[in-house]
Design a protein around this motif. Structure first.
Motif, mmCIF file in Angstrom:
data_model
loop_
_atom_site.group_PDB
_atom_site.id
_atom_site.type_symbol
_atom_site.label_atom_id
_atom_site.label_comp_id
_atom_site.label_asym_id
_atom_site.label_seq_id
_atom_site.Cartn_x
_atom_site.Cartn_y
_atom_site.Cartn_z
ATOM 1 N N ARG A 35 64.902 34.968 72.011
ATOM 2 C CA ARG A 35 63.734 34.138 72.344
ATOM 3 C C ARG A 35 62.907 33.845 71.093
ATOM 4 N N ILE A 36 62.751 34.901 70.248
ATOM 5 C CA ILE A 36 61.959 34.717 69.020
ATOM 6 C C ILE A 36 62.642 33.706 68.102
ATOM 7 N N ALA A 37 63.972 33.841 67.936
ATOM 8 C CA ALA A 37 64.702 32.935 67.045
ATOM 9 C C ALA A 37 64.550 31.492 67.482
ATOM 10 N N GLU A 38 64.751 31.237 68.735
ATOM 11 C CA GLU A 38 64.670 29.862 69.233
ATOM 12 C C GLU A 38 63.245 29.336 69.167
ATOM 13 N N ALA A 52 64.360 30.250 56.270
ATOM 14 C CA ALA A 52 65.724 30.606 56.651
ATOM 15 C C ALA A 52 65.942 32.109 56.745
ATOM 16 N N ALA A 53 65.351 32.889 55.844
ATOM 17 C CA ALA A 53 65.569 34.335 55.855
ATOM 18 C C ALA A 53 65.062 34.957 57.153
ATOM 19 N N GLU A 54 63.873 34.529 57.576
ATOM 20 C CA GLU A 54 63.296 35.054 58.815
ATOM 21 C C GLU A 54 64.154 34.657 60.014
ATOM 22 N N LEU A 55 64.581 33.405 60.026
ATOM 23 C CA LEU A 55 65.399 32.936 61.142
ATOM 24 C C LEU A 55 66.769 33.614 61.141
ATOM 25 N N ASP A 69 76.864 30.410 64.923
ATOM 26 C CA ASP A 69 76.706 29.149 64.184
ATOM 27 C C ASP A 69 75.412 29.112 63.392
ATOM 28 N N LYS A 70 74.299 29.362 64.090
ATOM 29 C CA LYS A 70 73.005 29.287 63.395
ATOM 30 C C LYS A 70 72.788 30.499 62.491
ATOM 31 N N LEU A 71 73.344 31.632 62.856
ATOM 32 C CA LEU A 71 73.267 32.803 61.978
ATOM 33 C C LEU A 71 73.889 32.479 60.622
ATOM 34 N N ARG A 73 74.528 29.475 59.325
ATOM 35 C CA ARG A 73 73.803 28.379 58.667
ATOM 36 C C ARG A 73 72.558 28.897 57.948
ATOM 37 N N TYR A 74 71.758 29.707 58.656
ATOM 38 C CA TYR A 74 70.524 30.191 58.036
ATOM 39 C C TYR A 74 70.790 31.273 56.995
ATOM 40 N N SER A 75 71.868 32.024 57.135
ATOM 41 C CA SER A 75 72.220 33.013 56.109
ATOM 42 C C SER A 75 72.579 32.319 54.799
ATOM 43 N N LEU A 76 73.317 31.213 54.907
ATOM 44 C CA LEU A 76 73.674 30.450 53.709
ATOM 45 C C LEU A 76 72.430 29.888 53.037
ATOM 46 N N LEU A 77 71.543 29.316 53.829
ATOM 47 C CA LEU A 77 70.296 28.771 53.277
ATOM 48 C C LEU A 77 69.433 29.868 52.658
ATOM 49 N N ALA A 78 69.336 31.003 53.366
ATOM 50 C CA ALA A 78 68.518 32.108 52.856
ATOM 51 C C ALA A 78 69.087 32.643 51.546
ATOM 52 N N GLY A 79 70.417 32.696 51.436
ATOM 53 C CA GLY A 79 71.036 33.156 50.198
ATOM 54 C C GLY A 79 70.722 32.246 49.032
ATOM 55 N N GLU A 80 70.788 30.939 49.255
ATOM 56 C CA GLU A 80 70.470 29.989 48.184
ATOM 57 C C GLU A 80 69.012 30.099 47.756
ATOM 58 N N HIS A 81 68.106 30.255 48.743
ATOM 59 C CA HIS A 81 66.682 30.411 48.408
ATOM 60 C C HIS A 81 66.454 31.689 47.600
ATOM 61 N N ALA A 82 67.134 32.780 47.984
ATOM 62 C CA ALA A 82 66.969 34.042 47.267
ATOM 63 C C ALA A 82 67.489 33.937 45.834
ATOM 64 N N LEU A 83 68.611 33.238 45.645
ATOM 65 C CA LEU A 83 69.118 33.030 44.284
ATOM 66 C C LEU A 83 68.112 32.271 43.437
ATOM 67 N N ALA A 84 67.521 31.244 44.020
ATOM 68 C CA ALA A 84 66.544 30.436 43.283
ATOM 69 C C ALA A 84 65.323 31.264 42.892
ATOM 70 N N ALA A 85 65.042 32.296 43.691
ATOM 71 C CA ALA A 85 63.888 33.159 43.409
ATOM 72 C C ALA A 85 64.286 34.404 42.622
ATOM 73 N N TYR A 86 65.554 34.461 42.145
ATOM 74 C CA TYR A 86 66.090 35.589 41.385
ATOM 75 C C TYR A 86 66.096 36.887 42.181
ATOM 76 N N ALA A 87 66.097 36.779 43.509
ATOM 77 C CA ALA A 87 66.194 37.963 44.370
ATOM 78 C C ALA A 87 67.681 38.200 44.644
ATOM 79 N N TYR A 88 68.388 38.694 43.634
ATOM 80 C CA TYR A 88 69.842 38.755 43.686
ATOM 81 C C TYR A 88 70.366 39.681 44.786
ATOM 82 N N GLU A 89 69.747 40.826 44.969
ATOM 83 C CA GLU A 89 70.204 41.754 46.003
ATOM 84 C C GLU A 89 70.038 41.131 47.393
ATOM 85 N N ASP A 90 68.897 40.475 47.627
ATOM 86 C CA ASP A 90 68.678 39.820 48.920
ATOM 87 C C ASP A 90 69.704 38.712 49.128
ATOM 88 N N ALA A 91 69.958 37.939 48.069
ATOM 89 C CA ALA A 91 70.925 36.848 48.177
ATOM 90 C C ALA A 91 72.302 37.388 48.562
#
Length: 660
Positions: A35-38, A52-55, A69-71, A73-91
């Motif tokens: 319910r929270i995700a949607e 994306a990370a929260e979702l 599917d959405k897991l 999709r958002y994991s891929l987006l969250a990984g790219e955002h983490a890389l851009a922020a140099y949060a390598y472990e999170d990515a």
């Protein structure tokens, strides 16, 4: 109640939240996350990708209800955002969660099945490259290759190029298959295109280091530079200069490495990636230290130290950024600073061979052999661990064990020196830098064992490295002096020791100066420039000079806390002071070597011809001539010849028919 918000509440204590959460059943928790995700996805609307990370977290918790599917999709987006922020472990965590949700094995070798899988694998490889130990980089390349193969087969050229040009490691770490993958990527693009320039830049670095192909590297880098200038791409030009600096450094073209590195630093616009910013300065600093220009190296080492502290620095760049300042501290004898910088590197990676190497020597130089052996055990473990930098680790092991034996006088584990060095030299892809390390280890081993034939062989191998500091182990000139002494050529040894003293005094390398003084004194006490006077006594001039050298060595070693060297020098001073006095063997305080030079002067030889005759540097010959003039009060070659004739220093057959 949350002030100002109807039907909103907050917990007055975290324990209440924790207790309530624990009371929720698993099935209900999953439904709540769903319910929270949607709800959040609808609430965020167009901003959902930014959250994306929260979702991804909530969709992961609700996977059994909502699917993957959405897991993914958002994991891929969250990984790219983490890389851009140099949060390598999170990515890394995000990409791996997406791969697991897709049912893709993390350690497999199969090619990505579709574009999304390839994107997850490429993301994982980029995150891994910033977090794993050096010996694990082969696995990182395997992950990247799975993505590249899909892109290449699917005709997605831009993504394939991105995979191929991504620097998962410096070219200094040779990873099998990287050169071949890069070559395949080059074949996918037009030969003179901008994309080809970017790929050729990296390819040149890989050829020059990983494949030990200096000429091929120069050709690739030259083509990349032409394209960069045609396109007005200053970032590519700086990156190409950086690769050129690396290749030159690994092939022992130190000045060339510095020239390329300084051009890269001067032309940098600030838009370069951290890789270029770091490695251009790294090779500039280290090449300058090899050449003995400590003052010029210092500012680059300090910048690298600051870069290592940046949040954006990967593990490899952070460790590497601390190395030049560690080397610099050690060669000038600042052991406290050397320990501090080494400690910081070891906090990042306790088993890093590059960081362990100078620390082992530092501990033994200062008499802390027990602690030094703890670090040595780590280095030996690293050598036995398979990985792309095993050759570099073996080269360092061969040097460090041989150096420890020289420092402490305890010949332990010398069999490892020979085995490690020979393994390095037997590898067809070994670069001249690692070959020099291995040869230095074998040279010290020959000196330790007193093997004349081995000393002669290693002398020939190291002769071309005169005027070079071999990391923090030894000046090549001092090694050549020790080898010459082992061969029984004491005059030649003395020349090399003189060169070592001049280098160290100019460079400010005080620990190496202290060792050079001690080793030179040993040579003089054996026989030095002049022959033994007979009955076991050393020439008086040589003895006096030896005492001066030992006094200088003792003063430096005492000030710097080099306890093993202090003990060594004190033992020699006691021994030499107990010897009976001897009259000088030659007039005017001339040494045996100087008499050799004087005879060649009288024979009409120029400084260059003297150097060639005695197999010494022309500068050394020039210095001998100046010393002779000063000692005998001569102003030119004619006066020196008359002196030699008057004092009977010329064999009858060599005397000129007319002294004038």
């Amino acid at each position: 109640d949350v002030p100002g918000q109807m039907d909103r509440y907050q917990f007055v204590h975290a324990l209440i939240q924790q207790t309530l959460a624990e009371e929720v059943t698993t099935s209900r928790r999953v439904r709540l996350h769903a319910r929270i995700a949607e709800a959040l996805e609808e609430l965020y609307g167009d901003d959902a990708e930014a959250r994306a990370a929260e979702l991804a977290h909530h969709f992961a918790e609700a996977e059994t209800v909502l699917g993957t599917d959405k897991l993914v999709r958002y994991s891929l987006l969250a990984g790219e955002h983490a890389l851009a922020a140099y949060a390598y472990e999170d990515a890394l965590a995000h990409f791996e969660r997406g791969l697991v949700a897709r049912g893709i094995t993390l350690s497999g070798t199969e090619v990505a099945s579709d574009e999304q899988a390839a994107a997850l694998l490429f993301g994982r490889a980029r995150a891994q490259s910033a977090t794993v130990e050096g010996h694990q980089l082969v696995g990182v390349f395997a992950t990247l290759s799975r993505a590249f193969e899909y892109y290449a087969q699917a005709g997605h050229v831009a993504q394939a190029v991105a995979c191929a040009e991504f620097p998962i490691a410096s070219p200094s770490i040779p990873i099998p298959g990287v050169a071949q993958l890069t070559a395949r990527a080059i074949a996918l693009v037009p030969a003179d295109s901008h994309e080809a320039g970017r790929l050729l830049s990296r390819y040149g670095g890989i050829l020059g280091v990983g494949e030990c192909d200096y000429d091929g590297a120069q050709q690739a880098l030259g083509r990349a530079m032409d394209i960069a200038r045609r396109e007005g791409d200053m970032v590519l030009e700086v990156k190409t200069l950086t690769y050129a600096s690396i290749v030159s450094g690994r092939h022992l073209h130190h000045q060339e490495s510095v020239d390329h590195g300084l051009r890269a630093i001067e032309q940098a616009t600030g838009d370069e990636d951290l890789f270029s910013q770091h490695l251009a300065r790294w090779w500039t600093a280290v090449s300058l230290l090899h050449m003995g220009d400590l003052d010029a190296a210092r500012p680059h080492a300090l910048v690298l130290r600051n870069l290592a502290e940046r949040r954006s620095a990967s593990q490899h760049l952070a460790i590497g950024g601390l190395l030049p300042i560690t080397y610099l501290s050690c060669v000038e004898g600042d052991w406290k600073a050397g320990r501090e910088y080494s400690d910081r590197g070891l906090e990042i990676s306790p088993a890093s061979p590059r960081t362990l190497f100078p620390r082992i020597l530092l501990e033994h130089e200062t008499g802390e052999s027990a602690q030094g052996n703890v670090y040595l055990e780590r280095l030996l473990e690293a050598m036995h661990r398979a990985g792309p930098d095993q050759m570099g680790t073996s080269a360092r092991v061969s040097m460090v064990i041989a150096a420890i034996a020289r420092i402490t006088g305890v010949p332990n584990r010398l069999e490892i020196v020979e085995a490690a060095a020979e393994a390095v030299l037997a590898d067809r892809s070994v670069t001249p830098l690692y070959a020099m390390y291995a040869q230095a280890g074998l040279a010290l081993l020959a000196v330790q064992k007193g093997g004349q034939s081995a000393a002669k062989e290693h002398y020939a191998n190291l002769l071309g490295h005169r005027g070079t500091m071999i990391l923090t182990v030894s000046l090549a000139d001092r090694l050549l002096g020790l080898l010459s002494q082992t061969m029984g050529n004491l005059g030649q040894a003395a020349d090399h020791f003189e060169d070592a003293l001049a280098f160290c005094r100019k460079a400010g390398y005080r620990p190496e100066l202290a060792w050079s003084c001690c080793d030179y004194a040993d040579c003089l006490l054996v026989g030095g420039h002049g022959p033994s006077t007979g009955s076991g006594r050393t020439d008086g001039g040589d003895r006096a000079k030896a005492i001066l050298l030992l006094d200088e060595s003792l003063a430096i070693a005492t000030e710097l806390g080099m306890r093993p060297l202090v003990e060594r020098v004190n033992e020699r001073l006691e021994r030499v002071q107990a010897l009976p006095d001897a009259a000088p063997a030659y007039p005017g305080g001339l040494t045996g070597r100087e008499v050799e030079v004087l005879r060649l002067i009288a024979g009409g030889k120029t400084n260059l011809e003297i150097a060639e005759e005695l197999v010494i540097a022309e500068g050394t010959a020039r210095r001998h001539v100046a010393n002779i003039y000063e000692k005998i009060g001569a102003g030119n070659r004619a006066e020196a010849t008359r002196y030699a004739l008057r004092e009977g220093l010329l064999p009858v057959d060599d005397r000129p028919t007319s002294p004038a």
